[in-house]
Design a protein around this motif. Sequence first.
Motif, PDB file in Angstrom:
ATOM      1  N   VAL A   1       0.741  -1.037  -0.014  1.00 11.17           N
ATOM      2  CA  VAL A   1       0.233  -0.162   0.127  1.00 11.17           C
ATOM      3  C   VAL A   1       0.849   1.111   0.012  1.00 11.17           C
ATOM      4  O   VAL A   1       0.451   2.479   0.082  1.00 11.17           O
ATOM      5  CB  VAL A   1      -0.899   0.150   1.313  1.00 11.17           C
ATOM      6  CG1 VAL A   1      -1.929  -1.153   1.133  1.00 11.17           C
ATOM      7  CG2 VAL A   1      -0.345   0.019   2.661  1.00 11.17           C
ATOM      8  N   GLY A   2       2.271   1.117   0.013  1.00 16.07           N
ATOM      9  CA  GLY A   2       3.102   2.130  -0.110  1.00 16.07           C
ATOM     10  C   GLY A   2       3.151   3.091   1.249  1.00 16.07           C
ATOM     11  O   GLY A   2       3.141   4.250   1.300  1.00 16.07           O
ATOM     12  N   PHE A   3       3.202   2.292   2.267  1.00 17.55           N
ATOM     13  CA  PHE A   3       3.347   3.103   3.614  1.00 17.55           C
ATOM     14  C   PHE A   3       4.776   3.265   3.905  1.00 17.55           C
ATOM     15  O   PHE A   3       5.422   2.482   4.134  1.00 17.55           O
ATOM     16  CB  PHE A   3       2.634   2.163   4.782  1.00 17.55           C
ATOM     17  CG  PHE A   3       2.621   2.617   6.110  1.00 17.55           C
ATOM     18  CD1 PHE A   3       1.435   3.322   6.409  1.00 17.55           C
ATOM     19  CD2 PHE A   3       3.721   2.590   6.806  1.00 17.55           C
ATOM     20  CE1 PHE A   3       1.305   3.857   7.716  1.00 17.55           C
ATOM     21  CE2 PHE A   3       3.563   3.242   8.175  1.00 17.55           C
ATOM     22  CZ  PHE A   3       2.448   3.820   8.500  1.00 17.55           C
ATOM     23  N   GLU A   4       5.158   4.462   3.832  1.00 16.28           N
ATOM     24  CA  GLU A   4       6.394   5.016   4.100  1.00 16.28           C
ATOM     25  C   GLU A   4       6.655   5.446   5.245  1.00 16.28           C
ATOM     26  O   GLU A   4       6.089   6.789   5.546  1.00 16.28           O
ATOM     27  CB  GLU A   4       6.989   5.768   3.226  1.00 16.28           C
ATOM     28  CG  GLU A   4       6.997   4.971   1.447  1.00 16.28           C
ATOM     29  CD  GLU A   4       8.198   4.105   1.543  1.00 16.28           C
ATOM     30  OE1 GLU A   4       8.997   4.277   2.556  1.00 16.28           O
ATOM     31  OE2 GLU A   4       8.206   3.357   0.833  1.00 16.28           O
ATOM     32  N   ALA A   5       7.215   5.022   6.552  1.00 13.62           N
ATOM     33  CA  ALA A   5       6.992   5.647   7.706  1.00 13.62           C
ATOM     34  C   ALA A   5       8.039   7.045   7.827  1.00 13.62           C
ATOM     35  O   ALA A   5       7.560   7.888   8.421  1.00 13.62           O
ATOM     36  CB  ALA A   5       7.659   4.736   8.886  1.00 13.62           C
TER      37      ALA A   5
END
Length: 329
Positions: A43-47
């Motif tokens: 989902v492209g979750f970039e912290a």
Amino acid sequence: MTDDATIDGARRSLRRRRRARRLLVAVVLAAVGAVTYFGLDFVGFEAGELAAGVPDFLDFVGGFFPPDFVAFTRYTILNDVHGLEAVGVSFSDGGGHVADSLGWEGVTLVRASLVTLLLGFLGTVLGFPFALALGVLGSERVTPFPFNFLFRGLMSAIRAIPAIVWIFLFVPLGPPSQPTAVLAIATDTVGNLGRLFTDELEEIEDGPIEAIRSTGASRPQVVGFGMLSQVFTSYIAWTLYILEVNTRIAISLGVVGAGGLGYYIRNTTGMWAYRETAAGIVMVFLVVLSIELVSSRLRARLRPDEHEATGSLDAIRDLFDPDRWLGRS
């Protein structure tokens, strides 16, 4: 000697079961961790990117304070009364300004709150009879297997579609509005409440059913007096719970044009009036917490163990006991 062998065998069996449970827990945790890791990447979750935006987010949230209740009533709008002072002024005449705002066509927090409550209430009331019918027919105690799964399947199909999607499915009847919001909430109620009714009916005791049947009662009488009489209070409690849920749904439907507090929040956000948006969010908390408090305490009163050896007058008196409402008694 035989007893010792039996005890040793039981111990070995317990150790094997314990090791199997530990292995199963480890496998489940590993699977959850793997799905979470790859899911976040999918989902492209970039912290890192999210962390970089925290300062801007804090500045954005800071624009919500202090909340501005200028639209609390018609009086505060026309007289340009801002902040928390608007709330006090609205009640300064004994609530006349509040009552006046309920019938005003303009958007006020008081009217929006009433609309939200009514959407949830009306949707629950209209959906209840259909939920009751499908919930009863979906039970194997009433409808023989596999025919009961026709009704279970219908409730599952309804429940699979969220209310916010139902409101768009009703577009041929009218655009997203208060009437279609009531229909969407009512439809959602049929699926959710009906399934709760079915599950509750599956847990009843057979004794009262056999007693009613032994008197020569007809099938509807057996269902009514032998089955539904056992779940009457539980059905009311579940209906009150769904009323809580429907109030929250009414807020989300307001964002897509159904009116109420959701509509107010969407409009004020679109006009960059974040302090007024904050006032709308405060009203959301008050409305949701109020309906949850009333519903939960009424459901508590319906529990058999709390009503045991309690007369009607005592039960009514307890409804006005602040200690019981606050859980201190």
